[in-house]
Design an enzyme around this catalytic site. Structure first.
Site, short mmCIF file in Angstrom:
data_model
loop_
_atom_site.label_atom_id
_atom_site.label_comp_id
_atom_site.label_asym_id
_atom_site.label_seq_id
_atom_site.Cartn_x
_atom_site.Cartn_y
_atom_site.Cartn_z
N GLU A 441 0.83 -1.25 0.07
CA GLU A 441 0.06 -0.14 -0.11
C GLU A 441 0.87 1.29 0.16
O GLU A 441 0.57 2.40 0.72
CB GLU A 441 -0.91 0.01 1.15
CG GLU A 441 -2.10 -0.58 1.21
CD GLU A 441 -3.02 -0.43 0.00
OE1 GLU A 441 -3.09 0.98 -0.18
OE2 GLU A 441 -3.80 -1.16 -0.55
C1 LIG Z 1 2.93 -9.64 0.30
C2 LIG Z 1 2.79 -8.62 -0.91
C3 LIG Z 1 1.44 -8.35 -0.97
C4 LIG Z 1 1.31 -7.55 -2.03
N1 LIG Z 1 -0.13 -7.07 -2.54
C5 LIG Z 1 -0.38 -6.51 -3.63
C6 LIG Z 1 -1.73 -6.24 -4.14
O1 LIG Z 1 -2.77 -6.95 -3.66
N2 LIG Z 1 -1.87 -5.54 -5.13
C7 LIG Z 1 -0.71 -4.82 -5.92
O2 LIG Z 1 -1.22 -4.34 -6.83
N3 LIG Z 1 0.32 -4.78 -5.32
C8 LIG Z 1 0.68 -5.62 -4.08
N4 LIG Z 1 2.02 -5.69 -3.56
C9 LIG Z 1 2.77 -4.74 -4.27
C10 LIG Z 1 3.36 -3.75 -3.21
O3 LIG Z 1 2.45 -2.66 -3.31
C11 LIG Z 1 4.75 -2.98 -3.57
O4 LIG Z 1 5.63 -4.11 -3.61
C12 LIG Z 1 5.02 -1.79 -3.08
O5 LIG Z 1 4.31 -0.67 -3.61
C13 LIG Z 1 6.45 -1.26 -3.48
O6 LIG Z 1 6.67 -1.62 -5.07
P1 LIG Z 1 8.14 -2.38 -5.18
O7 LIG Z 1 8.15 -3.82 -4.84
O8 LIG Z 1 8.13 -2.40 -6.80
O9 LIG Z 1 9.28 -1.70 -4.85
P2 LIG Z 1 9.97 -0.25 -5.60
O10 LIG Z 1 8.99 0.78 -5.95
O11 LIG Z 1 10.94 -0.85 -6.58
O12 LIG Z 1 10.59 0.57 -4.34
C14 LIG Z 1 11.81 -0.23 -4.06
C15 LIG Z 1 12.57 0.97 -2.97
O13 LIG Z 1 12.60 2.51 -3.35
C16 LIG Z 1 12.16 3.24 -2.64
N5 LIG Z 1 11.39 4.12 -3.60
C17 LIG Z 1 10.86 3.96 -4.82
N6 LIG Z 1 10.38 5.02 -5.34
C18 LIG Z 1 10.91 5.98 -4.68
C19 LIG Z 1 11.20 7.55 -4.92
N7 LIG Z 1 10.55 8.08 -5.79
N8 LIG Z 1 11.83 8.32 -3.92
C20 LIG Z 1 12.33 7.49 -3.04
N9 LIG Z 1 12.33 6.24 -2.77
C21 LIG Z 1 11.62 5.61 -3.77
C22 LIG Z 1 10.64 2.46 -2.01
O14 LIG Z 1 10.46 3.13 -0.85
C23 LIG Z 1 11.50 1.13 -1.62
O15 LIG Z 1 12.17 1.40 -0.56
C24 LIG Z 1 2.11 -6.65 -2.47
C25 LIG Z 1 3.50 -6.91 -2.14
C26 LIG Z 1 3.86 -7.94 -1.48
C27 LIG Z 1 5.10 -8.22 -1.14
#
Ligand SMILES: Cc1cc2nc3c(=O)[nH]c(=O)nc-3n(C[C@H](O)[C@H](O)[C@H](O)COP(=O)(O)OP(=O)(O)OC[C@H]3O[C@@H](n4cnc5c(N)ncnc54)[C@H](O)[C@@H]3O)c2cc1C
Length: 596
Positions: A441
């Protein structure tokens, strides 16, 4: 693992005393005609299902986990039956619009129910949470035909919901998504692409799964301005609402992960799957944002649910486990050693958990009040002010509560010593489960950027002034010296937050990295002050004769001692955070990449 017990006395204290909730509900237009008797009955029934149906499954379901088999997802033993019981009790429709069979209850009543469900078994609780979120977005943005066709079955739980946003290369930055939606002559769309990490994206508990999917039309503008929202059912539904043939949406695999093992996290493939537009073309992200405040608050509530379960089991262990003697002499003279609870360091951890959990519970209810005003009040000015506070406080409710909840579960694990690391006792599961609340989220880092960027720097601190005024007005209304020990430190901490907010706004103009560098510390500073506000309100109330007459002496004593602990032990964090927040990004940004 200790038995989970719903914290009903604390709910009653907060609702009836601290937030004077019956009076609050009367000030709104039609929040389900609810009063305190009805609320107590609902909370009592929810406690039963949490304690008797869900909590007994928590540990075995975690150990068994989910299994993928040729596109089907098998959930742990007992989940299907528990889901059935949950639906029969009508628990999916609490927030739903009465026009389509929902109960239309206020968030201030639903939130404690959510805490009990999540605290009893978070992996299970994610299913109704996702269904409620999807139904919320459909109700707010879909056309009448889609609403009439899908909402009644979602409110009954016969059909569940899933939110399909994330793709392998697009998480935080949803502007990068590649899932395509091709318009068809009959007004529908064919969706193609792959979504990952989709919670409860596939399972056999419900008769249909309604996916809300973000995708781009062929001629969509680049980035986040070109995203649209679609409803894609697992099984197509005819005009009479009957489930028909299978849609081209399938689960390619499920993830192996750190916690919430009993919640399936799915890779979902859309191969020209039939879907329908929800809301306007290219306004999909905005449509998702309407439900974000509810979902993000719910993630904070999840944190409190799990941290409360961790506290209960750590407390029981600290009372039973015999190790060493009290520093002031033997307490359990007939035993070979004293129980852990005699030791100051164990008490420090227990009180940290109690003080953080109870402040977090009060804070989510405080934010829920503004969600209720924004939804149910007939007074436009009151609604506008509530919306401002929801916007400002939601990132704190999501990120600060979950950061503190992880800290609390780690204290719980530590109290168990080596046994806290062993699966049998259940404490390591709480740590594993709650960890995801800091990530999904929108990560907590991204919540902090939202707070400091859009909600603070961009409006030059205007939203903060609304909160400042709220707290200041409450402080000025307090009379009597007996309250000074809470009011004075609250007032000082509020002034620190005010001057730090001004400094943050000024520093952001000097260097674009300054705000990003201090964002998480600013959110924490804000969180500590918000929790101080909650503790001051609870402590003042706990001193009243009415509360002393109505609640057990142990409860009242515990409230006052936790308030003293919060102000004496936890709030001093504010000075260290202030120093960090008022500094610049130089020490982080001057280092070249090679230097890391
Ligand atoms: C168990 C689980 C359940 C989930 N359920 C759902 C679901 O039901 N539906 C769905 O759509 N998604 C779901 N997700 C996805 C989840 O919402 C994302 O993993 C999360 O939003 C982060 O995206 P990412 O993993 O691609 O990380 P990234 O976006 O790649 O981020 C990696 C790191 O970089 C930081 N970061 C990214 N952009 C910036 C910026 N502009 N400035 C500074 N820091 C930044 C982040 O804070 C993080 O620390 C789920 C994930 C998990 C693990």
């Amino acid at each position: 693992m200790a038995e989970y017990r719903a914290p009903l006395e604390d709910f009653r204290f907060l609702l009836s005393r601290v937030f004077q909730i019956e009076h609050f509900w009367q000030s709104l237009d039609k929040p389900g005609d609810v009063d305190m008797d009805m609320a107590n009955a609902i909370l009592g029934e929810a406690a039963k299902i949490a304690q008797e149906v869900l909590a007994p499954l928590n540990q075995s379901a975690d150990a068994q986990g989910c299994r993928w088999d040729e596109g089907e997802v098998l959930v742990p033993d007992g989940f299907k039956e528990a889901y059935q019981t949950f639906c029969e009790g009508g628990w999916n429709g609490l927030a739903g619009s009465p026009e389509f069979g929902g109960m239309g209850l206020p968030k201030t009543l639903i939130a404690p129910v959510e805490e009990m469900v999540q605290g009893a078994c978070m992996a299970f609780g994610l299913a109704p949470m996702l269904t409620a979120g999807a139904a919320f977005a459909i109700n707010a943005h879909a056309n009448d035909e889609l609403k009439a066709r899908y909402l009644p079955k979602m409110y009954s739980g016969e059909w569940s919901g899933a939110m399909d946003l994330t793709e392998p290369h697009a998480g935080t930055d949803l502007g990068l998504i590649r899932t395509k939606a091709e318009p068809q002559n009959d007004g529908s769309y064919l969706l193609s692409g792959t979504k990952i990490f989709i919670t409860w994206g596939e399972h056999q508990c419900s008769d249909n799964i309604i996916h809300l999917v973000l995708a781009k039309l062929p001629d969509a503008p680049a980035g986040s301005r070109g995203i649209s929202l679609f409803l894609v059912p697992k099984f197509l539904v005819d005009a009479e609402g009957r489930v028909g043939e299978r849609n081209q949406v399938s689960c390619g695999s499920i993830e192996h992960k750190m916690g919430i093992h009993a919640s399936p996290t799915c890779v979902m493939n859309f191969d020209a799957a039939k879907g329908w537009l929800v809301g306007e073309v290219n306004k999909g992200l905005a449509a998702m944002f309407t439900m974000m405040n509810y979902e993000r608050l719910l993630v904070g509530i999840e944190g409190i649910g799990v941290a409360e379960a961790s506290y209960q089991s750590a407390l029981r262990y600290a009372r039973e486990r015999l190790q060493g003697r009290s520093a002031s002499g033997a307490v359990a003279k007939d035993s070979a050693a004293d129980p852990l609870i005699v030791h100051a360091d164990i008490r420090r951890m227990l009180l940290s958990m109690k003080a953080l959990n109870e402040a977090g519970r009060a804070f989510y209810l405080y934010v829920a009040q503004f969600l209720d005003i924004a939804k149910f009040s007939g007074d436009a000015k009151r609604r506008e002010q509530a919306e401002a506070l929801v916007a400002l406080l939601t990132p704190i409710a999501k990120a600060f509560i979950t950061d503190m909840s992880l800290d609390a579960t780690i204290h719980g694990q530590q109290i168990f010593g080596g046994h806290g690391y062993i699966s049998e006792w259940g404490q390591e599961q709480h740590v594993r489960d709650v960890r995801i609340t800091q990530i999904y989220e929108g990560t907590n880092g991204v919540q902090a950027l939202d707070l400091i960027g859009r909600k603070t720097v961009a409006c030059e601190g205007k939203l903060f002034s609304v909160f400042y005024q709220e707290v200041q007005t409450w402080i000025e209304a307090q009379k009597g010296e007996q309250h000074d020990k809470y009011i004075k430190p609250l007032s000082e901490a509020l002034q620190v937050l005010k001057s730090s907010t001004e400094k943050v706004v000024a520093n952001a103009k000097e260097n674009p990295h300054n705000a990003g560098a201090v964002a998480v510390d600013y959110l924490h500073l804000f969180g500590y002050v918000a929790y101080a506000f909650m503790w001051a309100r609870m402590a003042v109330e706990a001193q009243s004769q009415e509360v002393k007459g109505e609640f057990s002496p142990a409860f009242v004593e515990g409230k006052q001692a936790s308030a003293d602990f919060y102000f004496g032990w936890l709030l001093p964090q504010v000075s260290c955070l202030q120093q960090r927040v008022e500094t610049s990004a130089e020490c982080m940004m001057n280092l070249s990449e090679a230097g890391f």
